[in-house]
Write a protein that holds these residues in place. Structure first.
Motif, mmCIF file in Angstrom:
data_model
loop_
_atom_site.group_PDB
_atom_site.id
_atom_site.type_symbol
_atom_site.label_atom_id
_atom_site.label_comp_id
_atom_site.label_asym_id
_atom_site.label_seq_id
_atom_site.Cartn_x
_atom_site.Cartn_y
_atom_site.Cartn_z
ATOM 1 N N THR A 15 0.684 -1.287 -0.023
ATOM 2 C CA THR A 15 -0.017 -0.090 -0.020
ATOM 3 C C THR A 15 0.868 1.530 0.079
ATOM 4 O OG1 THR A 15 -1.770 -1.037 1.224
ATOM 5 C CG2 THR A 15 -1.653 1.110 1.271
ATOM 6 N N ALA A 16 1.865 1.140 0.933
ATOM 7 C CA ALA A 16 2.813 2.486 0.870
ATOM 8 C C ALA A 16 3.473 2.506 -0.524
ATOM 9 C CB ALA A 16 3.697 2.216 2.069
ATOM 10 N N CYS A 17 4.212 1.454 -1.046
ATOM 11 C CA CYS A 17 5.041 1.745 -2.157
ATOM 12 C C CYS A 17 3.727 2.093 -3.487
ATOM 13 C CB CYS A 17 5.101 0.304 -2.850
ATOM 14 S SG CYS A 17 6.756 -0.345 -1.734
ATOM 15 N N GLU A 18 2.627 1.728 -3.492
ATOM 16 C CA GLU A 18 1.594 2.219 -4.581
ATOM 17 C C GLU A 18 1.156 3.628 -4.380
ATOM 18 O OE1 GLU A 18 0.197 0.784 -7.105
ATOM 19 O OE2 GLU A 18 1.176 -1.360 -6.991
ATOM 20 N N ALA A 19 0.926 3.961 -3.190
ATOM 21 C CA ALA A 19 0.827 5.174 -2.800
ATOM 22 C C ALA A 19 2.017 6.315 -3.227
ATOM 23 C CB ALA A 19 0.526 5.552 -1.063
ATOM 24 N N LEU A 20 3.062 5.963 -3.015
ATOM 25 C CA LEU A 20 4.332 6.849 -3.537
ATOM 26 C C LEU A 20 4.094 7.253 -5.038
ATOM 27 C CD1 LEU A 20 6.889 5.564 -1.177
ATOM 28 C CD2 LEU A 20 5.973 7.625 -1.185
ATOM 29 N N GLY A 21 3.514 6.056 -5.819
ATOM 30 C CA GLY A 21 3.593 6.371 -7.014
ATOM 31 C C GLY A 21 2.021 6.833 -7.610
ATOM 32 N N ALA A 22 1.343 7.291 -6.797
ATOM 33 C CA ALA A 22 -0.229 7.591 -7.297
ATOM 34 C C ALA A 22 -0.018 8.806 -7.975
ATOM 35 C CB ALA A 22 -0.881 7.877 -6.041
#
Length: 339
Positions: A244-251
């Motif tokens: 979730t954190a990794c995906e959020a950084l690429g939002a």
């Protein structure tokens, strides 16, 4: 009896702020008072309204002067009691407080380069040394340069109570790294700024300058970063929270927002070469030092742990980086119900 308090603050130099300091002599046992300085000499005020205020926020023993002397890190305020526009610590505080329940931890890997006589320490007077390869974590007078300064700096940080967790020689001659953490967002940034001040001050005694330029030598040489390791309580317990954190950084919008706050000159360092991802392309992967964000292999095995954001430059303001990571990742985890 009296003691010396070295007041340290971050100035308004652009595009990369500098550290400033001055000494105040205080009576034995006296508390650390607010103080002032000439902001017109630090790019923080015009000459006709030049007074700025120093408010102590962190102090520790002064390992250079010894005794009861102290190092005092300060926030900069205006005389009306509001934070100065260059005071990025004040911007971090409400974000850190908002997500305090998620218990964010940071470990920042500060790379830097020693310079003497206008060239990196260990570089010949003309030309270049042998290509990089043997210098990383190397040993021997033909591979390592400046170890005496590095050891003195490590000892000073430990004596001061700075949360330093290690050192190593880096990929280019004269290039080194120290690590600060694990610690919370405010603490890790405070300790990193004081550790930088100690590095600059100790290097003075060796007639050497320490630079946090993100690309100190152009060409086929590694740049200098501040790889930032980050976790929350949920990430330290659950692999889904890490994704979730990794995906959020690429939002959408987040890549640009983070790059903007990750240090001046980032495009010169994040080229897709020299163990970097391109600054304008976001990626994450397990054990991948060519990705924007690396998930350590052991984290995938354990299904819990932390991530390493490899994008921040050596010349970051850590208050900005910790604020961005907490705001983005903790906000996403809260929205996903993974807290």
């Amino acid at each position: 009896m009296s003691y010396k308090a070295e007041y340290i603050w971050i100035d308004g130099t652009e595009p990369t702020a500098r550290l400033r300091s001055k000494t105040r002599v205080l009576p034995d046992g006296a508390d650390l008072p607010d103080w002032g300085f000439d902001g017109s000499s630090t790019n923080q005020a015009p000459g006709d309204h030049s007074d700025c205020v120093l408010k102590p926020v962190f102090s520790c023993p002064d390992p250079l002067r010894g005794g009861d002397h102290k190092l005092v890190l300060c926030e900069v305020y205006l005389v009306d009691g509001t934070p100065h526009e260059t005071n990025n610590r004040a911007r971090l505080r409400p974000v850190a407080e908002k997500y305090a329940d998620q218990d964010s931890w940071f470990g920042i890997e500060q790379e830097y380069t020693f310079f003497q006589a206008g060239r990196p320490l260990g570089f010949p007077e003309t030309g270049f040394p042998a290509p990089q390869g043997p210098y990383y974590c190397g040993v021997g007078a033909d591979e390592v340069f400046g170890r005496d300064i590095v050891e003195a700096h490590l000892d000073a940080c430990m004596t001061a109570g700075i949360k330093v967790s290690g050192i190593n020689a880096e990929v280019m001659p004269g290039q080194w790294e120290f690590q600060i953490g694990p610690a919370g967002p405010l603490e890790v940034a405070d300790h990193l700024w004081v550790a930088r001040w100690l590095l600059y001050r100790i290097a003075e005694d060796f007639d050497v300058a320490a630079s946090i330029d993100p690309k100190p030598v152009k060409g086929d040489w590694n740049g200098a970063g501040a790889h930032t390791n980050f976790s929350t309580k949920a990430m330290r317990e659950n692999y889904d929270a890490i994704i979730t954190a990794c995906e959020a950084l690429g939002a959408p919008g987040k890549v640009e927002e983070h790059i903007e706050g990750y240090g001046h000159g980032i495009a010169d360092r994040l080229t897709g070469q020299h163990e970097t991802a391109p600054y304008d392309v976001y990626s994450y992967g397990v054990s991948n030092r060519g990705a924007s964000v690396r998930i350590p292999w052991q984290v995938e095995v354990d299904k819990k742990g932390y991530i390493e954001d490899r994008r921040p430059n050596a010349n970051i303001d850590p208050y900005n980086v910790t604020r961005l990571l907490v705001n983005t990742c903790c906000g996403a985890l809260e929205k996903a119900g993974q807290v």
